[in-house]
Design an enzyme around this catalytic site. Sequence first.
Site, PDB file in Angstrom:
ATOM      1  CG  HIS A 154     138.075 -79.695  59.104  1.00  0.00           C
ATOM      2  ND1 HIS A 154     137.341 -78.982  60.000  1.00  0.00           N
ATOM      3  CD2 HIS A 154     139.347 -79.679  59.562  1.00  0.00           C
ATOM      4  CE1 HIS A 154     138.129 -78.538  60.975  1.00  0.00           C
ATOM      5  NE2 HIS A 154     139.354 -78.953  60.735  1.00  0.00           N
TER       6      HIS A 154
ATOM      7  CE1 TYR B  37     138.827 -76.947  57.004  1.00  0.00           C
ATOM      8  CE2 TYR B  37     138.438 -76.092  54.799  1.00  0.00           C
ATOM      9  CZ  TYR B  37     137.965 -76.467  56.037  1.00  0.00           C
ATOM     10  OH  TYR B  37     136.618 -76.378  56.308  1.00  0.00           O
TER      11      TYR B  37
ATOM     12  CG  HIS C 110     135.480 -79.248  62.960  1.00  0.00           C
ATOM     13  ND1 HIS C 110     134.962 -78.391  62.028  1.00  0.00           N
ATOM     14  CD2 HIS C 110     135.692 -78.501  64.080  1.00  0.00           C
ATOM     15  CE1 HIS C 110     134.875 -77.169  62.563  1.00  0.00           C
ATOM     16  NE2 HIS C 110     135.310 -77.216  63.798  1.00  0.00           N
TER      17      HIS C 110
ATOM     18  CE  LYS D 284     131.739 -75.517  63.547  1.00  0.00           C
ATOM     19  NZ  LYS D 284     131.447 -74.684  62.434  1.00  0.00           N
TER      20      LYS D 284
ATOM     21  CB  CYS E 130     132.574 -80.713  60.265  1.00  0.00           C
ATOM     22  SG  CYS E 130     134.178 -80.647  59.477  1.00  0.00           S
TER      23      CYS E 130
HETATM   24 ZN   LIG Z   1     135.293 -78.757  60.075  1.00  0.00          ZN
END
Ligand SMILES: [Zn+2]
Length: 134
Positions: free
Chosen positions: A10, A39, A115, A121, A123
């Site tokens: 991420h 995380y 991710h 996304k 990310c």
């Molecule tokens: Zn992420």
Amino acid sequence: MRKIDKIILHCSATKEGQDFKVADIDKWHKAQGWAGIGYHYVIYLDGTIHEGRNENEIGAHVQGHNSNSIGVCYIGGVDAKGNPKDTRTDVQKVALIALVEELKEKYPNATIHGHNEFAAKACPSFDVRKEFRQ
Ligand SMILES: [Zn+2]
């Protein structure tokens, strides 16, 4: 120990060059109503690796895959305007490779993902499959 079959990368989605710490992310994630930082590891701009949530605990970083994964986040990921950008510093890149290698030794069956492979996304703002081809 949890059964880990994925290592998921991420970004913090914070602007290039802005320095944030585990304590900041912990605060943001608590504000989301979570138990604290979601995380397991955070890589700072200076390339240092910091522990977030304990590896033995289920993280909160990717919907549907938290129970069997480790979440790693680097600080950065967007440009000054907030658009997705690979802002990793050279030392962050080195640290990320080292951390992934270490985790792979610990969890040999785990595969590496971004991710963005599990959600619509940007990310982590770089192509994980390309860099960590298995
Ligand atoms: Zn992420």
